[in-house]
Each structure stands twice: as structure tokens, then as C-alpha cells.
Design a protein around this motif. Structure first.
Motif, PDB file in Angstrom:
ATOM      1  N   GLY A   1       0.793  -1.224   0.000  1.00  0.00           N
ATOM      2  CA  GLY A   1       0.000   0.000   0.000  1.00  0.00           C
ATOM      3  C   GLY A   1       0.819   1.265   0.000  1.00  0.00           C
TER       4      GLY A   1
ATOM      5  N   ILE B   1       0.002   3.775  -2.921  1.00  0.00           N
ATOM      6  CA  ILE B   1      -1.374   4.205  -3.180  1.00  0.00           C
ATOM      7  C   ILE B   1      -1.500   5.693  -2.912  1.00  0.00           C
TER       8      ILE B   1
ATOM      9  N   ASP C   1      -6.381   7.836  -4.854  1.00  0.00           N
ATOM     10  CA  ASP C   1      -7.012   6.532  -4.994  1.00  0.00           C
ATOM     11  C   ASP C   1      -8.234   6.392  -4.101  1.00  0.00           C
ATOM     12  N   ASN C   2      -8.322   7.216  -3.044  1.00  0.00           N
ATOM     13  CA  ASN C   2      -9.478   7.175  -2.169  1.00  0.00           C
ATOM     14  C   ASN C   2     -10.659   7.926  -2.770  1.00  0.00           C
TER      15      ASN C   2
ATOM     16  N   SER D   1      -8.905   2.429  -4.002  1.00  0.00           N
ATOM     17  CA  SER D   1      -8.461   2.071  -2.657  1.00  0.00           C
ATOM     18  C   SER D   1      -9.379   1.024  -2.040  1.00  0.00           C
TER      19      SER D   1
END
Length: 228
Positions: free
Chosen positions: A121, A124, A128-129, A142
């Protein structure tokens, strides 16, 4: 910024790796022997470490074993000129996450680094969220969720990763081999038909008319492009 430790006693190799990884946007710390490498690994926070097996003072195996014994969980890729299966097994038993044999291509090393960073992770991005609109599909990379107008759409892990990579490189042509290396890795290569089938499935989920794609385009003779 993602921080990587390189412990390597061959200075041309060390400098070349450092330069290339910094060019890729990583922050790099170096060590030229095992003792220095272990000290830095234990006193700094790294997202990943590249350890040469044959180093002065302490071998890469020793560094890896000592770090794991002391509870250090930094992902480790072993670098070595040895190709014997027993050495690979030994490195993995000591707690290494991956193993790459010299000479290796920069492209292969970068693919392995990215694969490990994805698993942990570390790579990320905050974006991505967010929910990405890709054609008619809404995707949260995510959370690994996708929907169309609020209705859940099932995507496989590989479909998510292909979409993520194309989205990250939106409006750019992505070479077919690059995409295969990034998603499947270098140890296993699917046939060209396999990747074509994945693209067809993704078009069915993103395009208004999959037979006339406007989002995921084929660049003939090269690869693919996501137009957003």
C-alpha cells in the motif's frame, strides 16, 4: 515520498540504481557494506530495501536475517549474481520478499519494486481514495469498489489493476509489454489473447458502446490508451 535503501558494494551498480530510482521519483539512501546497510535499515524508516547478497562485513542474507530477528518488517528484495535455487530459497527463508538475479533489466527491477509497493500500500496515492469516473463506471481503487449509477459492478483484481494503471497514465499510450509486466509481473506472462479479453471486458463495463470505444482505445502495434 517513497524511500528506498540500496545496500550494494559495487559502486557503479550502486550509483546506477540510485540515479535511476531517483529519476523514477523515489528518495534513495545508500550503503556500501552489510554493516552500514543493517544500521541504516534499523534506524530509519524505508518503504523497501534492495540488498546485494555478496557484501563486505555482512552478507545480504545476514542483514535480512538480523533485521527480521529484530522485528524489522521493511520489504526486502535480494540482489545477487547467483542463480542457484538453494540461494533463492535461503533468501526467502530469511525473510526476503523477492529475489532478482544479476544481470537484470531496470524495467524488471522497477516492476518488482512496484509490485511490492502495491502489496504494502506504499504507492497508493491519496487520489485513490477518490471515486474516479471512467466512462459510465465509478471506481474507488483504494476500496476496490465499482458501480454504475449506484449499482455495484463486479470487477476482478486484475481488472481493477489494469484500470488503475491506465487511469494513472491517462491520455498516454501504454506499451502492451509494460502493462503486462506491471500487472502480471515478469515471472508469468499471459498470452496476447488474455490481455485482449481483459480489455474487452473492461470496455463492456466502461463504454457506452463497447463496439465503438471512446475511453479505452487500442493503439495498433503499441498498446492502449485511456482517454479521460
Amino acid at each position: 515520498m517513497i524511500k528506498i535503501l540500496i545496500a550494494e558494494d559495487e559502486l557503479p551498480m550502486l550509483q546506477g540504481l540510485k540515479d535511476n530510482l531517483e529519476y523514477e521519483g523515489y528518495e534513495v539512501e545508500t550503503a556500501t557494506n552489510g554493516t552500514e546497510g543493517l544500521k541504516k535499515l534499523m534506524t530509519n524508516r524505508f518503504h523497501l530495501a534492495l540488498l546485494d547478497v555478496m557484501m563486505p562485513e555482512l552478507s545480504g542474507f545476514d542483514v535480512c536475517k538480523e533485521a527480521r530477528t529484530k522485528g524489522n518488517k521493511t520489504p526486502i528484495i535480494m540482489l545477487t549474481a547467483k542463480a542457484e535455487e538453494i540461494d533463492k530459497v535461503l533468501g526467502l527463508e530469511f525473510g526476503a520478499d523477492d529475489y532478482i538475479t544479476k544481470p537484470f533489466s531496470l524495467r524488471e527491477l522497477l516492476a518488482r519494486i512496484r509490485a511490492i509497493l502495491r502489496r504494502t500500500g506504499a504507492d497508493i496515492p491519496a487520489s485513490d481514495n477518490q471515486v474516479h469516473q471512467i466512462g459510465k463506471l465509478q471506481v474507488n481503487f483504494s476500496a476496490y469498489t465499482a458501480s454504475i449509477d449506484g449499482v455495484e459492478v463486479k470487477l476482478s483484481y486484475k481488472e481493477f489493476e489494469i484500470l488503475r494503471y491506465l487511469c494513472t497514465h491517462k491520455n498516454e499510450t501504454v506499451d502492451r509489454d509494460e502493462l503486462l509486466d506491471e500487472i502480471w509481473g515478469t515471472d508469468y506472462q499471459p498470452t496476447s489473447r488474455t490481455i485482449d479479453n481483459f480489455i474487452l471486458k473492461l470496455r463492456q463495463k466502461t463504454e457506452t458502446d463497447p463496439n465503438d470505444p471512446k475511453i479505452i482505445l487500442t493503439v495498433h502495434g503499441i498498446g492502449y490508451k485511456m482517454v479521460l
